[in-house]
Enzyme design. Structure first.
Site, PDB file in Angstrom:
ATOM      1  N   GLU A 188       0.809  -1.226   0.000  1.00 28.83           N
ATOM      2  CA  GLU A 188       0.000   0.000   0.000  1.00 28.83           C
ATOM      3  C   GLU A 188       0.847   1.284   0.000  1.00 28.83           C
ATOM      4  O   GLU A 188       0.695   2.141   0.880  1.00 28.83           O
ATOM      5  CB  GLU A 188      -1.010  -0.037   1.145  1.00 28.83           C
ATOM      6  CG  GLU A 188      -1.963  -1.220   1.001  1.00 28.83           C
ATOM      7  CD  GLU A 188      -3.139  -1.217   1.966  1.00 28.83           C
ATOM      8  OE1 GLU A 188      -3.166  -0.394   2.905  1.00 28.83           O
ATOM      9  OE2 GLU A 188      -4.063  -2.041   1.755  1.00 28.83           O
ATOM     10  N   GLU A 304      -5.206  -8.393  -0.829  1.00 31.57           N
ATOM     11  CA  GLU A 304      -6.001  -8.170   0.386  1.00 31.57           C
ATOM     12  C   GLU A 304      -7.415  -7.811  -0.043  1.00 31.57           C
ATOM     13  O   GLU A 304      -7.614  -7.007  -0.959  1.00 31.57           O
ATOM     14  CB  GLU A 304      -5.455  -7.019   1.238  1.00 31.57           C
ATOM     15  CG  GLU A 304      -4.140  -7.263   1.928  1.00 31.57           C
ATOM     16  CD  GLU A 304      -3.736  -6.080   2.808  1.00 31.57           C
ATOM     17  OE1 GLU A 304      -4.643  -5.336   3.274  1.00 31.57           O
ATOM     18  OE2 GLU A 304      -2.528  -5.878   3.017  1.00 31.57           O
TER      19      GLU A 304
END
Length: 528
Positions: A188, A304
């Site tokens: 991320e 995810e």
């Protein structure tokens, strides 16, 4: 003459529970029909659902209870890869510089972890991060365990670390094994909390990482950007094609809540999105972006995803989650090559060790190994056969094998969160579901003979340890006896089993009661 065999649950009346009043339009009970011809095979079943599963951080994987839970879920759900944060963080003891300025590499903790993962028939989906403090350009960290999120002070030394590690894996496990892994660079980087650099600096980190991996073996698979919110996919592809940087797959993340990306301490209330295509809309958008790009055949991995991005959201514990998972996987279809649920266990310490048995943790199992309703969505998926049958129903999978066995996994997906309150206020309650009528199943093309019919269920008070926990008064700590009792309520075993006979015409009919967010697995196994 057509012969019908009707089987009804004897506990139909027990399941006709009082309707819960919602702030939204009341649910209307309406019968639903599923018609399946066993001879109409659509093709091989897409098994992207269990290619990978997430875990919190690498160091947690050295714990005995973590390993025991992973082995159990591997057996039940068939996950093939596992991805986690913190492989290079200081608590894994990977890298240091001594007083003379000499670099030292130590892969003993990683070896212990990866040896175990491989020993149970799984593979690592390698996430390269976070930054060893001796290599970091700053002291900004994330989480209780202080993962350093700053760029390296030397990209050349970072590249050498990744090369040394990749060489070590090649020597230890062999090039053939390592070539079956995926290497994902960072996590991320579009969030300030996870990457203290710019997008350009992330691309630089990626380029050095990819060069290191490919220098060891050009067959090794490397990708990114592992972004939050389905971001940077076109930019990633454009950067790599323009600069001739290797890119074997793209990866990103999505969660089914309306706002925010990072809330490890659960300080803000989350609201489950009412969007029918939440999560799936992101995946389909990314697939369109890839198709329109210079690399239209790239693999897309969602490394995810879940209903919520915080490990303090009771949606994760609730019986609603099982149907939610199945609905999203059905909607995604073949758009992604993997959908890695975040995560397999509540042994997960981003905000530090948790003091409550059920706290809305991400896991499919809680810290004590009690299986949540979500666990059985994956266990039931893993019991499906290799060939998918033609099926017009939007909330079910029908499969068969070469022996003529048949499986039907069906569910109801209903958004019940009332307007004006959040997940943390709503899903912590005992929530009896509304009646949704009946499911009428019509099977045709079955081979004549005897079959074992088994029906398993997940839903309110069915493989529903969380509602049972609420019934105990939601104790923060559980006794040994309470753990055993809750585990006994959630085993995934069939509710009903019986022998049935299929006549020459090959038809069979079955009627089941349906409530909001119920899940059923119906299996017919031929008796030889």
């Amino acid at each position: 003459m057509k012969i019908k065999s009707l089987f009804h649950f004897t506990f139909w009346c027990c399941l006709a529970l009082p309707m819960l009043t919602h702030a939204q339009t009341p649910t209307t009970a309406q019968d639903r029909d599923i018609k399946i011809d066993v001879n109409n095979v659509q093709g091989k079943l897409n098994t992207a659902f269990n290619l990978s599963i997430g875990a919190g951080r690498a160091n947690e994987g050295l714990r005995a209870d973590w390993q025991q839970q992973l082995a159990e879920i591997k057996k039940d759900a068939g996950f093939r890869y596992i991805r986690m944060h913190g492989l290079l963080t200081d608590d894994m003891g990977v890298y240091k510089i001594d007083a003379q300025g000499k670099e030292h590499y130590n892969f003993q903790y990683i070896d212990a972890l990866y040896d175990y993962i491989l020993s149970i028939g799984m593979k690592p989906f390698v996430e390269l991060g976070f930054m060893p403090s001796a290599l970091a350009s700053g002291d900004k960290t994330i989480f209780w365990w202080r993962g350093n999120v700053t760029p390296p002070h030397s990209y050349e030394k970072w590249e050498n670390l990744i090369k040394k590690l990749t060489e070590h894996w090649t020597n230890r496990y062999g090039a053939e094994e390592v070539s079956s892994w995926y290497f994902e660079v960072w996590n991320e980087p579009n969030l300030e909390g996870f990457w203290a650099g710019t997008q350009a600096e992330y691309f630089k980190l990626y380029a050095h990482s990819a060069r290191a991996i490919k220098s060891v073996n050009p067959k090794y698979k490397v990708g990114g950007p592992a972004t939050a919110g389905a971001a940077w996919i076109p930019e990633m592809i454009a950067y790599c094609t323009t600069n001739k940087v290797p890119l074997d797959f793209v990866s990103t993340h999505s969660y089914g809540v309306n706002q925010g990306f990072l809330d490890e301490y659960g300080n803000t209330g989350t609201v489950l999105s009412a969007d029918e295509l939440a999560v799936a809309r992101d995946v389909l958008k990314n697939r369109d972006e890839i198709t329109a790009s210079a690399l239209p055949n790239l693999e897309l991995h969602y490394t995810e995803w879940s209903s919520s991005y915080t490990p303090a959201d009771p949606t994760h514990d609730s019986y609603h989650q099982a149907a939610y998972i199945l609905q999203k996987l059905k909607q995604v279809g073949s758009a992604a090559q993997s959908m890695s649920y975040w995560v397999f266990t509540d042994i997960f310490e981003e905000p530090g060790p948790r003091f409550e048995a059920f706290h809305g943790g991400f896991g499919l199992m809680n810290t004590q190994g009690i299986k949540k309703p979500a666990y059985f969505a994956y266990q039931f998926l893993n019991q499906l056969a290799p060939f998918e049958l033609t099926n017009s129903d939007a909330q079910s999978f029908a499969t068969t094998d070469k022996k003529g066995n048949v499986q039907l996994l069906l569910w109801d997906s209903t958004h019940t969160l009332p307007d004006g309150i959040n997940n943390q206020q709503y899903y912590i309650k005992d929530l009896p579901p509304a009646d949704k009528g009946k499911i009428n199943i019509q099977l045709a093309g079955l081979k004549k003979g005897k079959y074992t019919l088994a029906i398993s269920q997940v839903g309110y008070k069915q493989n529903d340890a969380f509602t049972a926990y609420i019934g105990m008064g939601s104790p923060a700590q559980l006794t040994k006896q309470q753990v055993a009792k809750l585990k006994a309520t959630a085993t995934g075993k069939p509710n009903q089993e019986k022998t049935i006979s299929i006549a020459k015409d090959g038809n069979y009919e079955l009627t089941l009661p349906l409530r909001e967010n119920d899940v059923y697995l119906v299996t017919l196994n031929r008796i030889r």
